[in-house]
Design a protein around this motif. Structure first.
Motif, PDB file in Angstrom:
ATOM      1  N   UNK A 161       0.829  -1.213   0.000  1.00  0.00           N
ATOM      2  CA  UNK A 161       0.000   0.000   0.000  1.00  0.00           C
ATOM      3  C   UNK A 161       0.863   1.264   0.000  1.00  0.00           C
ATOM      4  N   UNK A 162       1.911   1.234  -0.836  1.00  0.00           N
ATOM      5  CA  UNK A 162       2.799   2.381  -0.987  1.00  0.00           C
ATOM      6  C   UNK A 162       2.870   2.768  -2.454  1.00  0.00           C
ATOM      7  N   UNK A 163       3.476   3.898  -2.727  1.00  0.00           N
ATOM      8  CA  UNK A 163       3.672   4.298  -4.117  1.00  0.00           C
ATOM      9  C   UNK A 163       4.959   3.661  -4.649  1.00  0.00           C
ATOM     10  N   UNK A 164       5.072   3.645  -5.962  1.00  0.00           N
ATOM     11  CA  UNK A 164       6.179   2.944  -6.615  1.00  0.00           C
ATOM     12  C   UNK A 164       7.539   3.561  -6.289  1.00  0.00           C
ATOM     13  N   UNK A 165       7.633   4.878  -6.337  1.00  0.00           N
ATOM     14  CA  UNK A 165       8.927   5.548  -6.207  1.00  0.00           C
ATOM     15  C   UNK A 165       9.676   5.207  -4.908  1.00  0.00           C
ATOM     16  N   UNK A 166       9.039   5.308  -3.729  1.00  0.00           N
ATOM     17  CA  UNK A 166       9.789   4.975  -2.517  1.00  0.00           C
ATOM     18  C   UNK A 166      10.144   3.486  -2.423  1.00  0.00           C
ATOM     19  N   UNK A 167       9.313   2.634  -2.973  1.00  0.00           N
ATOM     20  CA  UNK A 167       9.612   1.198  -2.967  1.00  0.00           C
ATOM     21  C   UNK A 167      10.808   0.935  -3.880  1.00  0.00           C
ATOM     22  N   UNK A 168      10.811   1.582  -5.038  1.00  0.00           N
ATOM     23  CA  UNK A 168      11.941   1.450  -5.957  1.00  0.00           C
ATOM     24  C   UNK A 168      13.237   1.887  -5.271  1.00  0.00           C
ATOM     25  N   UNK A 169      13.200   3.012  -4.600  1.00  0.00           N
ATOM     26  CA  UNK A 169      14.394   3.532  -3.918  1.00  0.00           C
ATOM     27  C   UNK A 169      14.851   2.588  -2.805  1.00  0.00           C
ATOM     28  N   UNK A 170      13.908   2.014  -2.083  1.00  0.00           N
ATOM     29  CA  UNK A 170      14.255   1.067  -1.018  1.00  0.00           C
ATOM     30  C   UNK A 170      14.911  -0.189  -1.592  1.00  0.00           C
ATOM     31  N   UNK A 171      14.352  -0.706  -2.690  1.00  0.00           N
ATOM     32  CA  UNK A 171      14.924  -1.906  -3.310  1.00  0.00           C
ATOM     33  C   UNK A 171      16.348  -1.613  -3.788  1.00  0.00           C
ATOM     34  N   UNK A 172      16.545  -0.478  -4.426  1.00  0.00           N
ATOM     35  CA  UNK A 172      17.895  -0.104  -4.885  1.00  0.00           C
ATOM     36  C   UNK A 172      18.853   0.030  -3.701  1.00  0.00           C
ATOM     37  N   UNK A 173      18.382   0.600  -2.604  1.00  0.00           N
ATOM     38  CA  UNK A 173      19.207   0.756  -1.392  1.00  0.00           C
ATOM     39  C   UNK A 173      19.544  -0.612  -0.808  1.00  0.00           C
ATOM     40  N   UNK A 174      18.585  -1.538  -0.804  1.00  0.00           N
ATOM     41  CA  UNK A 174      18.823  -2.896  -0.299  1.00  0.00           C
ATOM     42  C   UNK A 174      19.819  -3.648  -1.189  1.00  0.00           C
ATOM     43  N   UNK A 175      19.739  -3.422  -2.496  1.00  0.00           N
ATOM     44  CA  UNK A 175      20.707  -4.037  -3.415  1.00  0.00           C
ATOM     45  C   UNK A 175      22.101  -3.455  -3.181  1.00  0.00           C
TER      46      UNK A 175
END
Length: 153
Positions: A31-45
């Motif tokens: 239940x979040x927007x795409x942009x912050x999830x994308x940034x989190x995934x990139x940070x986790x990678x």
């Protein structure tokens, strides 16, 4: 990297179950927007939490139905001997997993092959050439009860 929060952990759980999920699908599940999830995934990678993405194959369908577990004890345990053994094992493409153990045996190897004949050839032509192996015990999996690549986080 800073401490993981609950959203980071949820992302990791989702991707462990299905790494093909798109960022949009992960965002919808949280239940979040795409942009912050994308940034989190990139940070986790970038932080090394996600090392790589892989396809898990069905070993029977790709004709490697035999799983052998090898318990290896070395004759000599000096650092140089251990390092040499580890280097030689890493060079064997048949060895899927290798763990340096504490206890009765020194190393635990997991090997998947197409046949017992192929395992015999591996032992005869490759493993037996590793000088420092003192004892090699082989066990064969009769039935895989459970197998997972997921960590409980």
């Amino acid at each position: 990297m800073e401490k993981l929060d609950e959203i980071d952990l949820k992302i990791l759980r989702i991707l462990q179950q299905d790494a093909k999920k798109t960022t949009k699908e992960v965002a919808e599940m949280l239940n979040l927007t795409i942009s912050p999830v994308y940034e989190r995934i990139k940070r986790l990678e970038k932080g090394g939490y996600i090392r790589k993405y892989v396809a898990l194959l069905d070993k029977k369908l790709v004709n490697i139905p035999i799983t052998a577990i090898c318990m290896v004890s070395l004759r000599y345990h000096h650092e140089g001997f251990i390092d040499k053994f580890e280097k030689q094992i890493k060079a064997l493409k048949e060895v899927q997993e290798c763990y340096h153990m504490a206890g009765k045996v020194d190393f635990f190897l997991k090997i998947n092959l197409s046949s017992l004949d192929e395992y015999h050839e591996l032992v005869r032509l490759k493993l037996s050439k590793i000088e420092n192996i003192g004892v090699l015990e082989s066990y064969f999996v009769l039935k895989e009860i459970t197998s997972s690549t997921e960590y409980v986080i």
